[in-house]
Design a protein around this motif. Structure first.
Motif, PDB file in Angstrom:
ATOM      1  N   VAL A 162      -5.523  -9.940  -1.694  1.00 49.32           N
ATOM      2  CA  VAL A 162      -4.118  -9.550  -1.592  1.00 49.32           C
ATOM      3  C   VAL A 162      -3.780  -8.586  -2.722  1.00 49.32           C
ATOM      4  O   VAL A 162      -4.401  -8.611  -3.792  1.00 49.32           O
TER       5      VAL A 162
ATOM      6  N   CYS B 242       5.252  -9.913  -1.638  1.00 54.09           N
ATOM      7  CA  CYS B 242       6.093 -11.108  -1.568  1.00 54.09           C
ATOM      8  C   CYS B 242       6.111 -11.809  -2.918  1.00 54.09           C
ATOM      9  O   CYS B 242       5.055 -12.159  -3.464  1.00 54.09           O
TER      10      CYS B 242
ATOM     11  N   VAL C  98      -3.573 -15.181   5.749  1.00 55.70           N
ATOM     12  CA  VAL C  98      -4.729 -14.916   4.894  1.00 55.70           C
ATOM     13  C   VAL C  98      -5.677 -16.108   4.896  1.00 55.70           C
ATOM     14  O   VAL C  98      -5.267 -17.256   5.083  1.00 55.70           O
TER      15      VAL C  98
ATOM     16  N   LEU D 264       3.688 -21.662  -1.218  1.00 52.42           N
ATOM     17  CA  LEU D 264       4.313 -20.877  -0.160  1.00 52.42           C
ATOM     18  C   LEU D 264       5.083 -21.809   0.761  1.00 52.42           C
ATOM     19  O   LEU D 264       4.504 -22.720   1.361  1.00 52.42           O
TER      20      LEU D 264
ATOM     21  N   ASN E 261       3.283  -6.595   5.336  1.00 52.50           N
ATOM     22  CA  ASN E 261       4.629  -6.969   4.926  1.00 52.50           C
ATOM     23  C   ASN E 261       5.470  -5.728   4.667  1.00 52.50           C
ATOM     24  O   ASN E 261       4.992  -4.762   4.068  1.00 52.50           O
TER      25      ASN E 261
ATOM     26  N   LEU F 295       1.253 -13.646   4.597  1.00 54.03           N
ATOM     27  CA  LEU F 295       0.519 -14.556   3.719  1.00 54.03           C
ATOM     28  C   LEU F 295       0.100 -15.833   4.439  1.00 54.03           C
ATOM     29  O   LEU F 295      -0.829 -16.520   4.005  1.00 54.03           O
TER      30      LEU F 295
ATOM     31  N   THR G 116       6.055 -13.617   6.527  1.00 53.25           N
ATOM     32  CA  THR G 116       5.131 -12.669   5.908  1.00 53.25           C
ATOM     33  C   THR G 116       3.720 -12.843   6.460  1.00 53.25           C
ATOM     34  O   THR G 116       3.434 -13.782   7.208  1.00 53.25           O
TER      35      THR G 116
ATOM     36  N   ASP H  97       3.127  -4.051   2.048  1.00 49.49           N
ATOM     37  CA  ASP H  97       2.272  -4.977   1.308  1.00 49.49           C
ATOM     38  C   ASP H  97       2.443  -4.801  -0.197  1.00 49.49           C
ATOM     39  O   ASP H  97       1.480  -4.873  -0.973  1.00 49.49           O
TER      40      ASP H  97
ATOM     41  N   HIS I 142       2.563 -10.964  -4.176  1.00 53.78           N
ATOM     42  CA  HIS I 142       1.339 -10.991  -3.379  1.00 53.78           C
ATOM     43  C   HIS I 142       1.641 -10.245  -2.085  1.00 53.78           C
ATOM     44  O   HIS I 142       2.485 -10.697  -1.298  1.00 53.78           O
ATOM     45  N   ASN I 143       0.972  -9.120  -1.858  1.00 53.78           N
ATOM     46  CA  ASN I 143       1.298  -8.277  -0.698  1.00 53.78           C
ATOM     47  C   ASN I 143       2.804  -8.007  -0.632  1.00 53.78           C
ATOM     48  O   ASN I 143       3.404  -7.966   0.442  1.00 53.78           O
TER      49      ASN I 143
END
Length: 203
Positions: free
Chosen positions: A82, A47, A76, A63, A180, A73, A71, A142, A44-45
């Motif tokens: 993402v 990560c 968001v 997470l 990221n 995230l 990050t 990202d 995700h982006n």
């Protein structure tokens, strides 16, 4: 392992926040969910996150505190999108460059220059990361494998073609956004090795 070729963007449907921890839920289409199982890795982006629950077209990810702190995230919101990439499989074409899904830092978008069929975006990275950023080198932004267009101190730019703008979140990134960053692991290994050798010679 990931290749830096973002397959699509996905909407954050729900965020469940707890102390130093959160889960988020995204909607994944049939193509992206094909063969997806609990425990699978999805970037995700950029990560790497682990699938924890699947319910129809909704997929859950956890997470941890470090991920939220390191990050973008953690920033968001529900309704945001993402970049997504499923983990690479043996035999897949490596269209970008090898990426681990481990984010080193975030960088701020400091300028966006629009021109016909092109978008140039400038970023500023922390000083300790800039040593890994080279003109025409690879970098993950990202989760997108991109070639660095120019470097000025701890700032660098990338040039984005319409396909990248259509497929990824780079189509709407704006000044002040945070992205990221994962530096090219081979570049990092070379720089770190040279630094260790020089330090040993000076000792």
């Amino acid at each position: 392992m990931f290749t830096g070729i973002v397959q699509t963007t996905a909407e954050i449907i729900q965020i469940e926040k707890k102390t130093n921890f959160q889960s988020h839920v995204i909607r994944m289409d049939d193509v992206m969910r094909k063969g997806l199982e609990i425990g699978a890795s999805v970037a995700h982006n950029g990560c790497c996150l682990t699938v924890t629950k699947i319910d129809g077209d909704l997929v859950w990810f956890d997470l941890m505190q470090a991920t939220l702190a390191l990050t973008n995230l953690g920033e968001v919101k529900e309704g945001d999108k993402v970049n997504l990439e499923r983990a690479a499989r043996f035999g897949d074409e490596i269209g970008g460059h090898s990426m681990s899904g481990h984010i080193m830092c975030t960088a701020e978008v400091i300028d966006v220059i629009e021109s016909e069929n092109n978008r140039q975006v400038w970023f500023e990275v922390p000083a300790n990361i800039s040593k890994y950023v080279f003109d025409k080198g690879y970098i993950g932004i990202d989760g997108i494998s991109l070639t660095i267009g120019a470097v000025e101190d701890n700032r660098f730019c990338v040039n984005l073609i319409p396909e990248t703008l259509q497929r990824t979140n780079m189509g709407w990134r704006a000044k002040g956004d945070r992205v990221n960053i994962e530096v090219d692991p081979q570049t990092q290994a070379v720089v770190d090795t040279v630094e260790r050798v020089l330090a040993a010679k000076q000792a």
